[in-house]
Design a protein around this motif. Structure first.
Motif, PDB file in Angstrom:
ATOM      1  N   ALA A  59     -17.535 -23.937  -7.188  1.00 32.63           N
ATOM      2  CA  ALA A  59     -17.121 -23.479  -5.859  1.00 32.63           C
ATOM      3  C   ALA A  59     -17.152 -24.630  -4.856  1.00 32.63           C
ATOM      4  O   ALA A  59     -16.226 -24.796  -4.045  1.00 32.63           O
ATOM      5  CB  ALA A  59     -18.019 -22.335  -5.396  1.00 32.63           C
ATOM      6  N   ALA A  60     -18.208 -25.425  -4.913  1.00 26.78           N
ATOM      7  CA  ALA A  60     -18.319 -26.571  -4.003  1.00 26.78           C
ATOM      8  C   ALA A  60     -17.223 -27.595  -4.276  1.00 26.78           C
ATOM      9  O   ALA A  60     -16.657 -28.183  -3.342  1.00 26.78           O
ATOM     10  CB  ALA A  60     -19.696 -27.215  -4.154  1.00 26.78           C
ATOM     11  N   GLN A  61     -16.900 -27.809  -5.538  1.00 29.15           N
ATOM     12  CA  GLN A  61     -15.838 -28.757  -5.888  1.00 29.15           C
ATOM     13  C   GLN A  61     -14.482 -28.277  -5.385  1.00 29.15           C
ATOM     14  O   GLN A  61     -13.663 -29.077  -4.918  1.00 29.15           O
ATOM     15  CB  GLN A  61     -15.830 -28.960  -7.405  1.00 29.15           C
ATOM     16  CG  GLN A  61     -17.056 -29.696  -7.917  1.00 29.15           C
ATOM     17  CD  GLN A  61     -17.367 -29.407  -9.376  1.00 29.15           C
ATOM     18  OE1 GLN A  61     -16.643 -28.684 -10.054  1.00 29.15           O
ATOM     19  NE2 GLN A  61     -18.459 -29.979  -9.871  1.00 29.15           N
ATOM     20  N   LEU A  62     -14.239 -26.976  -5.450  1.00 31.61           N
ATOM     21  CA  LEU A  62     -12.998 -26.428  -4.916  1.00 31.61           C
ATOM     22  C   LEU A  62     -12.912 -26.641  -3.408  1.00 31.61           C
ATOM     23  O   LEU A  62     -11.850 -26.993  -2.879  1.00 31.61           O
ATOM     24  CB  LEU A  62     -12.895 -24.935  -5.246  1.00 31.61           C
ATOM     25  CG  LEU A  62     -12.678 -24.599  -6.724  1.00 31.61           C
ATOM     26  CD1 LEU A  62     -12.814 -23.087  -6.940  1.00 31.61           C
ATOM     27  CD2 LEU A  62     -11.303 -25.064  -7.197  1.00 31.61           C
ATOM     28  N   VAL A  63     -14.029 -26.437  -2.722  1.00 34.84           N
ATOM     29  CA  VAL A  63     -14.051 -26.701  -1.279  1.00 34.84           C
ATOM     30  C   VAL A  63     -13.781 -28.174  -1.018  1.00 34.84           C
ATOM     31  O   VAL A  63     -13.032 -28.534  -0.103  1.00 34.84           O
ATOM     32  CB  VAL A  63     -15.408 -26.284  -0.665  1.00 34.84           C
ATOM     33  CG1 VAL A  63     -15.500 -26.726   0.788  1.00 34.84           C
ATOM     34  CG2 VAL A  63     -15.599 -24.769  -0.769  1.00 34.84           C
ATOM     35  N   GLY A  64     -14.375 -29.042  -1.832  1.00 35.22           N
ATOM     36  CA  GLY A  64     -14.123 -30.473  -1.694  1.00 35.22           C
ATOM     37  C   GLY A  64     -12.654 -30.813  -1.860  1.00 35.22           C
ATOM     38  O   GLY A  64     -12.110 -31.668  -1.135  1.00 35.22           O
ATOM     39  N   GLY A  65     -11.986 -30.138  -2.794  1.00 35.03           N
ATOM     40  CA  GLY A  65     -10.554 -30.353  -2.967  1.00 35.03           C
ATOM     41  C   GLY A  65      -9.767 -29.949  -1.737  1.00 35.03           C
ATOM     42  O   GLY A  65      -8.825 -30.644  -1.327  1.00 35.03           O
ATOM     43  N   LEU A  66     -10.150 -28.837  -1.102  1.00 37.30           N
ATOM     44  CA  LEU A  66      -9.476 -28.393   0.121  1.00 37.30           C
ATOM     45  C   LEU A  66      -9.716 -29.375   1.266  1.00 37.30           C
ATOM     46  O   LEU A  66      -8.802 -29.660   2.054  1.00 37.30           O
ATOM     47  CB  LEU A  66      -9.970 -26.995   0.507  1.00 37.30           C
ATOM     48  CG  LEU A  66      -9.591 -25.864  -0.449  1.00 37.30           C
ATOM     49  CD1 LEU A  66     -10.258 -24.562  -0.022  1.00 37.30           C
ATOM     50  CD2 LEU A  66      -8.077 -25.694  -0.522  1.00 37.30           C
ATOM     51  N   VAL A  67     -10.948 -29.885   1.363  1.00 38.88           N
ATOM     52  CA  VAL A  67     -11.243 -30.896   2.384  1.00 38.88           C
ATOM     53  C   VAL A  67     -10.362 -32.127   2.170  1.00 38.88           C
ATOM     54  O   VAL A  67      -9.827 -32.712   3.122  1.00 38.88           O
ATOM     55  CB  VAL A  67     -12.730 -31.283   2.342  1.00 38.88           C
ATOM     56  CG1 VAL A  67     -13.009 -32.496   3.239  1.00 38.88           C
ATOM     57  CG2 VAL A  67     -13.604 -30.102   2.769  1.00 38.88           C
ATOM     58  N   ALA A  68     -10.196 -32.512   0.921  1.00 38.13           N
ATOM     59  CA  ALA A  68      -9.366 -33.675   0.609  1.00 38.13           C
ATOM     60  C   ALA A  68      -7.915 -33.447   1.003  1.00 38.13           C
ATOM     61  O   ALA A  68      -7.255 -34.350   1.534  1.00 38.13           O
ATOM     62  CB  ALA A  68      -9.463 -33.998  -0.881  1.00 38.13           C
ATOM     63  N   VAL A  69      -7.392 -32.254   0.741  1.00 37.20           N
ATOM     64  CA  VAL A  69      -6.007 -31.937   1.113  1.00 37.20           C
ATOM     65  C   VAL A  69      -5.830 -32.073   2.624  1.00 37.20           C
ATOM     66  O   VAL A  69      -4.832 -32.642   3.105  1.00 37.20           O
ATOM     67  CB  VAL A  69      -5.625 -30.523   0.645  1.00 37.20           C
ATOM     68  CG1 VAL A  69      -4.308 -30.077   1.274  1.00 37.20           C
ATOM     69  CG2 VAL A  69      -5.511 -30.480  -0.878  1.00 37.20           C
ATOM     70  N   ALA A  70      -6.804 -31.563   3.395  1.00 33.56           N
ATOM     71  CA  ALA A  70      -6.726 -31.678   4.857  1.00 33.56           C
ATOM     72  C   ALA A  70      -6.798 -33.130   5.299  1.00 33.56           C
ATOM     73  O   ALA A  70      -6.057 -33.559   6.195  1.00 33.56           O
ATOM     74  CB  ALA A  70      -7.863 -30.869   5.486  1.00 33.56           C
TER      75      ALA A  70
END
Length: 242
Positions: free
Chosen positions: A206-217
């Motif tokens: 779950a944290a890694q998925l959030v990290g991916g979203l942060v990266a996209v932004a």
């Protein structure tokens, strides 16, 4: 599945398997060679992982892009879905399946090489807000690095840069930078230095998925044309042929 996609997926399988074998195997070796010094164990594990990752990117990058990570593949799909420069949905599914099965295979391989049971569920609990924050940070940094290199046409630096980042993140994050859902799942299958308890896996992913979203932004702000980057080599030829 087309022959081309099969070839690329097999590269993702093999590359991820060898990466996880390096992570788990070096962890087992470190624990045996330096049984009383956890800091030295982590250093040995980090060096082996960083060097192996760089070598594997050199080996498989020309075939599949050397993602070895469902988050990297998902971001590639998301950024390129309109421009047609990234993975297709079918590609993404094949890559994710190959990476996850490869990670499990790599763990089994490492355990067998060190004369351990092929599968032994890890008992190492890794949970807590601080570790999840570390995984968000590690994953976001990794993804931004990968696509920044691609967007600025410096992919030749990727083996050294990505290996260096992961090696450093072993030390500057409290979670030792898993930063990869497939690797996280694979490491649940070994009760050794690099293992993670199955009950801790969902929180990390779950944290890694959030990290991916942060990266996209972050990429949208810093590299607004990141979708133009070619991360999977074969796509460059396909786009030129259109």
């Amino acid at each position: 599945m087309s022959l081309t996609l099969t070839r690329r997926a097999s590269a993702e399988f093999a590359g991820t398997a060898l990466l996880v074998a390096a992570v788990v195997g070096s962890g087992i070796a470190a624990a045996r060679l330096s049984p009383t010094d956890v800091g030295l164990q982590l250093l040995e594990n980090a060096i082996a992982t960083a060097l192996a990752l760089g070598a594997l990117i050199l080996t498989f990058g020309p075939v599949s892009g050397a993602h070895f990570n469902p988050i990297v593949s998902a971001v590639d799909w998301w950024l390129g879905r309109r421009a047609g420069s990234g993975l297709t949905t079918r590609d993404l599914a094949a890559y994710t399946a190959a990476q996850t099965s490869g990670a499990i295979t790599g763990t089994v391989l490492a355990d067998l090489m060190f004369d351990l049971p092929a599968v032994a569920w890890s008992r190492t609990e890794r949970t807590g807000g601080n570790l999840w924050l570390a995984e968000i940070t590690a994953t976001a940094g990794l993804v931004v690095l990968v696509f920044a290199l691609a967007r600025s046409e410096r992919t030749t630096a990727a083996p050294a840069a990505v290996g260096a980042y992961i090696g450093a993140a072993y030390w500057f994050t409290s979670s030792t930078s898993f930063a990869n859902p497939a690797v996280t799942i694979g490491r649940a299958f070994t009760d050794t230095f690099a293992g993670i308890a199955p009950t801790s896996v969902p929180g990390f992913i779950a944290a890694q998925l959030v990290g991916g979203l942060v990266a996209v932004a972050a990429l949208a702000a810093w590299y607004p044309h990141a979708a133009d980057a070619i991360v999977v080599p074969h796509l460059a030829q396909e786009i030129e042929a259109r």
